[in-house]
Design an enzyme around this catalytic site. Structure first.
Site, short mmCIF file in Angstrom:
data_model
loop_
_atom_site.label_atom_id
_atom_site.label_comp_id
_atom_site.label_asym_id
_atom_site.label_seq_id
_atom_site.Cartn_x
_atom_site.Cartn_y
_atom_site.Cartn_z
N CYS A 1 30.74 -11.18 34.62
CA CYS A 1 31.41 -11.73 33.21
C CYS A 1 32.27 -10.69 33.00
CB CYS A 1 30.52 -12.12 32.34
SG CYS A 1 29.15 -13.12 32.83
N ASP B 1 29.14 -3.48 21.33
CA ASP B 1 28.17 -4.14 22.11
C ASP B 1 27.43 -3.31 22.89
OD1 ASP B 1 27.08 -5.63 24.17
OD2 ASP B 1 28.74 -6.28 25.11
N HIS C 1 32.32 -7.12 28.63
CA HIS C 1 31.79 -8.26 29.14
C HIS C 1 32.55 -9.35 28.37
CE1 HIS C 1 28.43 -11.31 29.16
NE2 HIS C 1 28.09 -10.67 30.29
N LYS D 1 17.08 -7.73 28.02
CA LYS D 1 17.40 -6.51 28.94
C LYS D 1 16.50 -5.38 28.72
CE LYS D 1 22.21 -7.93 29.11
NZ LYS D 1 22.52 -8.60 30.40
N GLN E 1 24.04 -3.61 27.02
CA GLN E 1 23.45 -2.32 28.15
C GLN E 1 23.09 -1.02 27.76
OE1 GLN E 1 23.02 -3.41 31.20
NE2 GLN E 1 23.93 -5.24 31.27
N1 7TS Z 1 27.26 -7.51 26.91
C1 7TS Z 1 27.12 -6.88 27.91
C2 7TS Z 1 27.56 -5.40 28.14
C3 7TS Z 1 26.38 -7.59 28.66
O1 7TS Z 1 26.01 -6.72 29.86
C4 7TS Z 1 25.87 -8.91 28.47
C5 7TS Z 1 25.04 -9.59 29.66
C6 7TS Z 1 26.04 -9.50 27.25
C7 7TS Z 1 26.70 -8.83 26.54
C8 7TS Z 1 25.38 -10.83 27.01
O2 7TS Z 1 24.11 -10.67 26.96
P1 7TS Z 1 23.27 -11.89 26.62
O3 7TS Z 1 21.88 -11.36 26.44
O4 7TS Z 1 23.70 -12.56 25.05
O5 7TS Z 1 23.56 -12.94 27.71
N2 7TS Z 1 25.21 -9.03 30.84
C9 7TS Z 1 25.12 -9.74 32.00
C10 7TS Z 1 25.28 -8.96 33.16
O6 7TS Z 1 25.62 -7.65 33.27
N3 7TS Z 1 25.51 -9.71 34.02
O7 7TS Z 1 25.30 -11.29 33.66
C11 7TS Z 1 24.87 -10.92 32.12
#
Ligand code: 7TS
Length: 414
Positions: free
Chosen positions: A372, A207, A129, A233, A210
């Site tokens: 992303c 990371d 991501h 999430k 997910q």
């Molecule tokens: N890493 C992964 C693997 C993610 O899926 C996401 C957000 C992030 C980092 C960032 O997370 P945040 O909570 O700081 O925004 N994932 C997604 C997605 O799958 N579609 O849009 C955002």
């Protein structure tokens, strides 16, 4: 982590915990197939937030009065729960942040600026991501380090045999990888990468944005040094997340944000830093959100992460069967046993946004875009994909509605 027997999850019963499903979308029941972007919230979390604000709210670690002590106990109690959820050796290694993105930026800036330079190599993957790609690319550029990405094979799996060539580029100092890919659902071999990184004196940054919602995490088994994830999430509130890091690394690092509460003493000549985790928690934190995050972790723990993962895998297998019946559909990603409940696909000749809009007319919510993950899209040779993602409240009928909608989109637009 030991494999334990667990009761099967009853998604139909769990749905009753989620008020969102009581509301129709365009006159139809909501089929929410976008939990990878953000999950819905159960009453248990919503009630905890309301109750905390109504009975226990004050700023934390600041007052000597009773209410502040109660709020502080709730906030620190949430930290303890979340630390246990990932089997962290100590709660003080768990820092509250605003989410996975901020957690990774914290490591990239606070560790990277002081530890990287010319001749060093930062290794990410083509499957990241942007949150675990862009900060590392940027900090590598600022420090003069070399930036490398482990390539993917045609099934969306990392090509680990490329590591030999990557290490020729210099001193490997950081390896950064997601445990579960948001675009393909791939479960990545973190233990192997951690061992490879440590043999070269590098740190391993995971990371887990997910992974934490769907897959049991044990930072000690993963052998990593840092792990980042987000509450929203995982059925928890937005604007809060966590960074776990090894105490000795966190203690040696410079702070990231500077201001109130993160100091030991402030004088005109010099400021010294507080203990971890407070050194990294400058200013008023997302207090109620952290408490709600703790309630979300309780909710997931009561259901059982193993049961959630098994439920999603059954849905994934079912979805792959149903999608295979849709003419002109290409699905991306590895075999179900190597992946979480995420399906990325394209309909031949139809833009993903058009597909998502047609599905929306029937109350089916999926994501369309590059997720992303532009380096991955380039690798797949597409600008975007559609993505359906599942969670503990997803039921097979929603997948039937997805497949019916895709058949319709194919007829109308292909
Ligand atoms: N890493 C992964 C693997 C993610 O899926 C996401 C957000 C992030 C980092 C960032 O997370 P945040 O909570 O700081 O925004 N994932 C997604 C997605 O799958 N579609 O849009 C955002």
């Amino acid at each position: 982590m030991a494999v334990t027997a667990h009761a099967k999850l009853d998604a139909r019963k769990l749905r009753a915990d989620f008020p969102i499903f009581e509301h129709d979308i365009r006159g139809k029941p909501l089929a929410y197939l976008d939990s990878a972007v953000s999950a819905h919230k159960p009453r248990q979390v919503l009630d905890k937030l309301r109750n905390f604000y109504e009975t226990s709210y004050a700023n934390v670690h600041r007052g000597v009065y009773t209410l502040s002590e109660v709020a502080t106990a709730e906030y620190e109690g949430a930290r303890d729960k979340i630390a246990r959820f990932i089997n962290a050796p100590a709660s003080r290694e768990l820092i509250f942040t605003h989410g996975a993105t901020e957690s990774i930026n914290l490591v990239a800036y606070a560790w990277g600026l002081d530890n990287l330079g010319p001749g060093d190599v930062v290794v990410v993957t083509e499957l990241e991501h942007h949150s675990n790609f862009v900060p590392w690319q940027y900090i590598a550029k600022r420090t003069g380090a070399t930036f490398k990405a482990i390539p993917l094979d045609d099934h969306g799996e990392l090509q680990l045999d490329a590591l030999g060539e990557i290490e020729q580029a210099g001193n490997v100092k950081v390896v950064a990888n997601n445990l579960v890919s948001n675009a393909l659902g791939t479960i990545n071999p973190i233990e192997k990468l951690s061992a490879w990184a440590h043999e070269r004196g590098a740190i391993m940054v995971v990371d887990a944005a997910q992974a934490a919602p769907h897959h049991a995490i044990d930072v000690q088994e993963l052998g990593c040094d840092f792990l980042a994830f987000s509450s929203h999430k995982m059925c928890g509130p937005t604007s809060v997340g966590a960074l776990w890091g090894r105490a000795e690394l966190l203690e040696a690092m410079s702070p990231f944000n500077l201001g109130g509460h993160m100091i030991r003493s402030v004088k005109l000549e010099e400021t010294t830093w507080g203990q971890i985790p407070f050194k990294f928690e400058a200013g008023t934190q997302p207090i109620a959100e952290a408490v709600g995050f703790g309630a979300a972790v309780d909710y997931l723990t009561d259901i059982g992460i193993g049961a959630i993962e098994e439920h999603e895998r059954e849905l994934l297998v079912y979805a792959l069967e149903k999608l295979a019946e849709v003419p002109g559909l290409t699905a991306y990603g590895p075999a179900p046993e190597r992946r979480a409940g995420i399906v990325s696909f394209n309909l031949d000749g139809v833009h993903p946004h058009d597909v998502a809009q047609i599905l929306d007319m029937d109350g089916v919510a999926i994501r369309a875009g590059h997720h992303c993950c532009q380096p991955l899209m380039a690798k797949l040779g597409v600008a975007a994909t559609n993505r359906a993602s599942f969670y503990l409240y997803t039921i097979p009928e929603e997948i039937d509605r997805l497949a019916d909608g895709l058949q319709k989109a194919h007829k109308l637009l292909a």
